[in-house]
Scaffold this active site. Structure first.
Site, short mmCIF file in Angstrom:
data_model
loop_
_atom_site.label_atom_id
_atom_site.label_comp_id
_atom_site.label_asym_id
_atom_site.label_seq_id
_atom_site.Cartn_x
_atom_site.Cartn_y
_atom_site.Cartn_z
CG ASP A 77 -7.22 -0.70 10.00
OD1 ASP A 77 -6.04 -0.31 9.89
OD2 ASP A 77 -7.98 -0.87 9.04
CD GLN B 111 -1.60 -2.23 2.04
OE1 GLN B 111 -0.43 -2.61 2.03
NE2 GLN B 111 -2.55 -2.89 2.66
O1 MRU Z 1 -5.37 -3.55 4.82
P1 MRU Z 1 -5.64 -2.11 4.56
O2 MRU Z 1 -4.91 -1.54 3.41
O3 MRU Z 1 -7.13 -1.82 4.53
O4 MRU Z 1 -5.06 -1.40 5.86
C1 MRU Z 1 -5.15 -0.01 5.98
C2 MRU Z 1 -4.47 0.53 7.18
O5 MRU Z 1 -3.94 -0.19 7.98
C3 MRU Z 1 -4.58 2.00 7.39
O6 MRU Z 1 -3.46 2.47 8.08
C4 MRU Z 1 -5.82 2.32 8.23
O7 MRU Z 1 -6.95 1.68 7.70
C5 MRU Z 1 -6.07 3.76 8.29
S1 MRU Z 1 -6.66 4.37 6.77
C6 MRU Z 1 -6.98 5.99 6.88
#
Ligand code: MRU
Length: 349
Positions: free
Chosen positions: A236, A195
């Site tokens: 999250d 990401q």
């Molecule tokens: O697995 P993902 O890409 O959904 O994980 C995203 C994250 O861990 C982000 O840091 C979190 O959701 C915050 S997004 C503003």
């Protein structure tokens, strides 16, 4: 600069920017059923806690279009059953359950099915609009934490792509930059889904903010060399005591930051704070497929048959977190007290 908006609703359908294809290809997916929305969340075509919350809200709108019921009580009964499926699409980010609950509450009033469908669409649009406004507000509240002349490290993707727009941790970095502060930005590649490399690097380029990509395991050395003066990530799920679940690797960054006397900040909306969980121990951590570790883009990067595990998140104990930025303010320890205050003031604001 055109603002990045990963989630759009038009012509009675949901349109998602496919985040598995960025930055190589810019493809918009047409989502015309609740099941397709759930699949898009599971497959991480849309990802990031606030973004999957908004997508879940529209998944409920799509479900409402599909339910064949003439009376409100049968309609609501079926909608609640679908809500359970939508909420379970990914387990760690509480925003998903929060959005589904908010949608169900908005439809609880006594009225006809057509009216209920209208109310659900209005609520989903409200959740989406509020999210971007909250992010901009958080940026304003947190921007002074990223001072002129320093350097900031961020992890995963927390920008417009992970939200309705503007972003959380990345939004704070952006707000500081737009306020005229100049600093060095580093972002991790964020194994295994990348990401950081694919999405955060792309977003910083779109914003015109110079950012340098590092492999996840370079963070410790960079900190020890004095090249990083603060760390900021998203979340999250944040438990009542401030323990924070975020992308795998966040815990290591927080421990390294403490070892090197560097402040470690978390930026997240109140919808990510789960006051029902006393601590991070109760947070369910999503396990994703081992293939995400052993393969990249369909090509093997490890020997055939090698066992691999793939926890998608970890929990950072509250003692490593210098401050949590939400629309309720900049909260500092003891989080049991300050997060409660933040959620109260943020919700009434
Ligand atoms: O697995 P993902 O890409 O959904 O994980 C995203 C994250 O861990 C982000 O840091 C979190 O959701 C915050 S997004 C503003």
């Amino acid at each position: 600069m055109t603002e990045i908006r990963p989630i759009q609703w038009s012509d009675g359908k949901l349109w998602l920017l496919d985040q598995t294809r960025l930055p190589m290809e810019r493809i918009t997916l047409e989502i015309d059923s609740c099941q397709k929305a759930v699949d898009a969340i599971r497959e991480m075509r849309v990802r990031g806690a606030p973004a999957i919350g908004v997508t879940a809200a529209y998944a409920m709108v799509l479900a409402a279009q599909e339910i064949e019921a003439d009376d409100a009580s049968t309609f609501l009964h079926q909608l609640r059953r679908t809500g359970t499926i939508v909420s379970a699409a990914r387990p760690t980010a509480v925003n998903l359950q929060w959005a589904v609950q908010r949608m169900l509450s908005s439809a609880a009033d006594e009225c006809g099915v057509a009216q209920l469908r209208g109310k659900l669409l209005e609520e989903a649009r409200r959740i989406q609009d509020e999210d971007e406004a909250i992010n901009r507000h958080m940026g304003d509240l947190g921007k002074d934490l990223i001072p002129d002349g320093g350097s900031v490290l961020t992890h995963c993707n927390t920008g417009a792509l992970a939200t309705s727009g503007f972003g959380t941790a990345l939004g704070v970095i952006r707000a500081s930059w737009e306020a005229g502060n100049r600093f060095q930005v580093y972002n991790t590649e964020t194994r295994p889904f990348l990401q950081g490399a694919r999405l955060t690097s792309w977003e910083f380029q779109q914003l015109g903010i110079p950012a340098t990509l590092i492999v996840d395991s370079a963070a410790g050395m960079m900190m020890a060399q004095g090249k990083i003066t603060c760390v900021i990530t998203g979340a999250d799920r944040i438990a009542a005591n401030g323990d924070t679940a975020n992308k795998i690797g966040t815990y290591s960054l927080a421990v390294l930051a403490r070892e090197n006397s560097i402040p470690f900040y978390v930026a997240a909306p109140i919808s990510t704070i789960d006051l029902e969980l006393p601590s991070g121990e109760e947070i369910q951590i999503e396990e994703r497929s081992a293939e995400e570790v052993t393969h990249f883009s369909g090509n093997a990067t490890a020997p055939d048959g090698v066992p691999a595990i793939n926890p998608a998140f970890d929990v950072t104990p509250n003692r490593y977190i210098s401050a949590i930025i939400s629309e309720g303010g900049v909260s500092r320890p003891p989080y049991l007290e300050t997060l409660l205050l933040a959620t109260r003031s943020g919700r009434s604001a």
